[in-house]
Enzyme design. Sequence first.
Site, mmCIF file in Angstrom:
data_model
loop_
_atom_site.group_PDB
_atom_site.id
_atom_site.type_symbol
_atom_site.label_atom_id
_atom_site.label_comp_id
_atom_site.label_asym_id
_atom_site.label_seq_id
_atom_site.Cartn_x
_atom_site.Cartn_y
_atom_site.Cartn_z
ATOM 1 N N VAL A 130 0.619 -1.489 0.030
ATOM 2 C CA VAL A 130 0.213 0.456 0.187
ATOM 3 C C VAL A 130 0.968 1.279 -0.233
ATOM 4 C CG1 VAL A 130 -2.241 1.583 1.292
ATOM 5 C CG2 VAL A 130 -2.302 -1.340 0.839
ATOM 6 N N GLU A 147 -9.449 6.628 6.700
ATOM 7 C CA GLU A 147 -10.238 6.697 5.070
ATOM 8 C C GLU A 147 -9.708 4.664 5.189
ATOM 9 O OE1 GLU A 147 -13.532 8.295 3.260
ATOM 10 O OE2 GLU A 147 -13.525 5.827 3.332
ATOM 11 N N LYS A 175 -12.991 -3.941 11.636
ATOM 12 C CA LYS A 175 -13.733 -2.074 11.012
ATOM 13 C C LYS A 175 -15.242 -2.173 11.297
ATOM 14 C CE LYS A 175 -10.981 -4.489 7.025
ATOM 15 N NZ LYS A 175 -10.095 -5.280 5.368
#
Length: 421
Positions: free
Chosen positions: A14, A129, A205
């Site tokens: 990432v 985010e 999450k």
Amino acid sequence: MKKVGLALLGLGVVGSGTYKILVKNREYIKNYYGVDIEVMHVLEKDVSKAEALGIDKKIVSTDINNVIKNPDISIVAEFFGGIEPARSFLIASLKAGKSVVTSNKEMFAKNWGELETAAKEGNAGLYFEASCVGGVPIIRTLQESMQGNNVLSIMGIFNGTTNYILSNMADKGLEYADVLKEAQRLGYAEANPSADVDGFDSMYKLSILSTLAFHKKVPLDKIYREGISKINKKDIEFGKEFGFTLKLLAIGKRVNGKIEARVHPSFIENNHPLATVKGSFNAVMIVGDNVGDIMLYGRGAGDLPTGSAIVSDIIYCAKQTEHSLTVFDGAKDADFTDDFESKYYIRMSVADKSGVLAKITGVFGKYDVSIDAMQQKQSGDAASVIFFSHKNSEKNVMRAISEIKSLAEVKDVDAVIRVVD
Ligand code: HSE
């Protein structure tokens, strides 16, 4: 033009994806968002990863002080994963007044309060985010686009690895262990798959998203969690016969003023919007009291999808004159339900002789568990019996199952899967 100095902590998948997007879109970001983002330092042990991206090795080190003490760096984006050293490095950065962008859901879910306190101390921003459902823009949807609603529920497929495994079991008729091996070979599953397949990743999450959705802290220990490793292809096939698709769902709901939060394998009807979410894709459904149903769909992992969420946070952060950190202000712990209601699919192996069904249904009746339908499937001198229940209390269903297991005529209760509307 506002110049913004950025540090990248880690250049894994990432981190590299983020860097690529920042380089590719630098002019576009300058033109449309009025900020010039420059990577001024990278923390990475493996300098060759930086060199492969064309990053000057002079700005690569392993010392967080090179970030914290550099007054030109105002944003720190973290890609280490795991708890430490990510947590300490981010807390030190926030206290030093540097805003933080992270995709690290486990570290964030476990340390959100402490990170917020450090951000307040340093008058810095905290952006996450990318921590939930990768590239799907769910955090700012909840923070900024749902103010006209009380969120009644948030539910979805928050984990791509398990969705890939369950989709392939269903489409190819394969057993869990075989699909997991294939997923590991293709890089969809980790060598140690527990975080995904045991539901931890979805739980982190759900904790973050339901806290935002309900404006109440939803800690991890209040979330019921069950993974997919015991799923048998037989149940996926039987489910299909009855018009159901199996998914690992994360569910947060308001029920009579209390919060219910759970992660578990779930049968949903084939025409449910989440049943169309296949392979490694993720989706989130939100129900607002005024807007009704909303669904967001997309990639929950990967270099560019997750990088896109990180870059969006970096730009958003760079444009703020004041960061807002409101989540824990006045947000008391929620009241949680100590039971929940669901429909159930229950498969058991029983002796195929008279009176057995009467005994089993007698136990269901004793615990007030109401049965909707039943089907028997023969195999040798034993039989598989499948019950579908109406909506019942989970506690009562589990009590009934525990007693049914002790009946001499019942070989085993092989599967208990919740059926979700
Ligand atoms: N391992 C996660 C998944 C992605 O399979 O969806 C990062 O949270």
